[in-house]
Scaffold this motif. Structure first.
Motif, mmCIF file in Angstrom:
data_model
loop_
_atom_site.group_PDB
_atom_site.id
_atom_site.type_symbol
_atom_site.label_atom_id
_atom_site.label_comp_id
_atom_site.label_asym_id
_atom_site.label_seq_id
_atom_site.Cartn_x
_atom_site.Cartn_y
_atom_site.Cartn_z
ATOM 1 N N LYS A 25 0.798 -1.234 0.000
ATOM 2 C CA LYS A 25 0.000 0.000 0.000
ATOM 3 C C LYS A 25 0.824 1.274 0.000
ATOM 4 C CE LYS A 25 -0.635 -0.471 4.985
ATOM 5 N NZ LYS A 25 -1.548 -0.425 6.122
ATOM 6 N N ASP A 106 1.774 4.791 6.065
ATOM 7 C CA ASP A 106 0.410 4.385 5.699
ATOM 8 C C ASP A 106 -0.623 5.246 6.416
ATOM 9 O OD1 ASP A 106 1.070 3.348 8.187
ATOM 10 O OD2 ASP A 106 -0.061 1.501 7.915
ATOM 11 N N ASP A 248 -4.950 5.741 10.164
ATOM 12 C CA ASP A 248 -4.132 4.694 9.566
ATOM 13 C C ASP A 248 -4.952 4.082 8.441
ATOM 14 O OD1 ASP A 248 -3.427 1.923 9.012
ATOM 15 O OD2 ASP A 248 -1.998 2.116 10.641
HETATM 16 MG MG MG Z 1 -0.443 0.763 9.855
#
Ligand code: MG
Ligand code: GDD
Length: 329
Positions: A25, A106, A248
């Motif tokens: 990600k 992230d 997050d």
């Molecule tokens: Mg994380």
């Protein structure tokens, strides 16, 4: 100097199928124009130097997202505990008297971030303790660490206790009792981290690094996150409460907290889906045209040649898909 240490070695399994083992990600633009890693490095401009920490498999990808950063590649992927000890050790070799601020790649972060990091760095330098950053919780999320704040010291509070990823019931109790979310960001001097790590499962790595035996150290140390290895047992740590917008981007349900929805609460990343009699869904695609009819509270993801459908409230369980697919390979 102030050194931002950006963590970019995770696999982001709960964001499958957009996040894949060869393209996790942090390399994806999730909600912005640039990748999460590029966003994080831009945000790290408050520091004098930026160092990116990653695992061997991603070493060649970092330059595309962080062309000017120093890259530290751990010899083996053993989660954030070993990665942070190793990268901090490297930083202590590269710079004089560094104060390290750890930034995961992230996160979605709002205004006021740079000031808060500078404050945390100051506390780390002044007190020589491990500094965590605490966010006011808005729900009992079992994907986070929880911090019990202790005595108020002005710029910071003592860290009375740290509990990594409690079950949902315990998380709800912590929220009621005024605990803070661990933002996953930390500030420390190398000395503070190494002395805490010596009393932790990370000790074989510390000893090995001191002897210049990096590979042997990584072979000997267990795979464990900094939260379990060090923060849960830290004797005198501090927490700096922060108030910037923070999230997050750990699982698909998180998208609805950072992207504005339509009038029925449907949220879309990528192509414009068609929603008929559908409410409160999250759709993410990299090109496929997705339509939802008569369903609510789902996350639907179509990425590459893969499709994922999950009720938003079970989005954490997507990691189980990834481990099953891995077993089949
Ligand atoms: Mg994380
Ligand atoms: N270099 C390196 N090596 N980086 C890694 C590794 C590794 O082996 N594993 C993970 N990372 C990176 C990820 O890319 C991410 O940027 C960061 O470390 C944190 O890892 P996550 O896997 O996202 O952790 P988490 O979100 O489950 O939990 C942590 O963050 C929460 C807040 O976002 C914990 O610190 C929790 O306590 C905290 O609440």
């Amino acid at each position: 100097p102030l050194v931002a240490l950006v963590l970019a070695g995770g696999t982001g399994t709960r964001l499958y199928p957009a996040s894949r083992s060869d393209r996790p990600k942090q390399f994806l633009p999730l909600g912005g124009d640039r990748s999460l890693l590029a966003e994080t490095v831009a945000r790290a401009g408050f520091a004098d130097h930026v160092v990116v920490s990653t695992r061997p498999a991603f070493a060649d990808d970092i330059a595309d997202h962080a062309p000017d950063a120093e890259v530290v590649v751990e010899p083996a992927a053993k989660d954030t505990g070993p990665a942070l000890v190793y990268a901090t050790h490297r930083i202590a070799e590269l710079y004089d008297d560094p104060v390290v601020v750890v930034l995961p790649s992230d996160h979605h972060v709002g205004d006021g971030f740079a000031e808060a990091m500078a404050r945390g760095a100051r506390v780390a330098a002044d007190t020589d303790s491990l500094v965590a950053f605490g966010v006011e919780p808005t729900r009992p999320d079992d994907g986070y660490g929880y911090i019990e704040p202790g005595a108020d010291r002005g710029d910071y509070r003592d860290l009375a206790a740290f509990h990594e990823k409690p079950d949902a019931e315990t998380a709800a109790r912590y929220v009621d009792e005024g605990y803070l979310w661990n933002a996953g960001m930390f500030a420390w001097t190398p000395e503070a981290l190494f002395s805490a790590a010596r009393d932790s499962p990370l000790f074989p790595l510390i000893d090995a690094l001191d002897d210049g035996e990096t590979d042997a150290g990584f072979a000997a140390v267990e795979a464990v996150s900094i939260d379990y290895a060090v923060m849960e047992r830290a004797a005198d740590a501090a927490v700096v409460p922060v108030h910037f917008e923070w999230d997050d981007l750990g699982s698909w349900d998180a998208l609805e907290r950072i992207i504005d929805g339509d009038e029925d609460g449907n949220v879309a990343l990528g192509d414009d889906p068609v929603f008929v009699d559908a409410a409160d869904n999250v759709v993410a695609t990299d090109g496929a045209s997705v339509s939802l009819v008569g369903v609510s509270d789902l996350a639907v993801v179509a990425w590459d040649d893969r499709v994922l459908v999950v009720p938003k409230e079970k989005a954490q369980q997507v990691r189980e898909v990834v481990s099953r697919l891995k077993r089949k390979e």
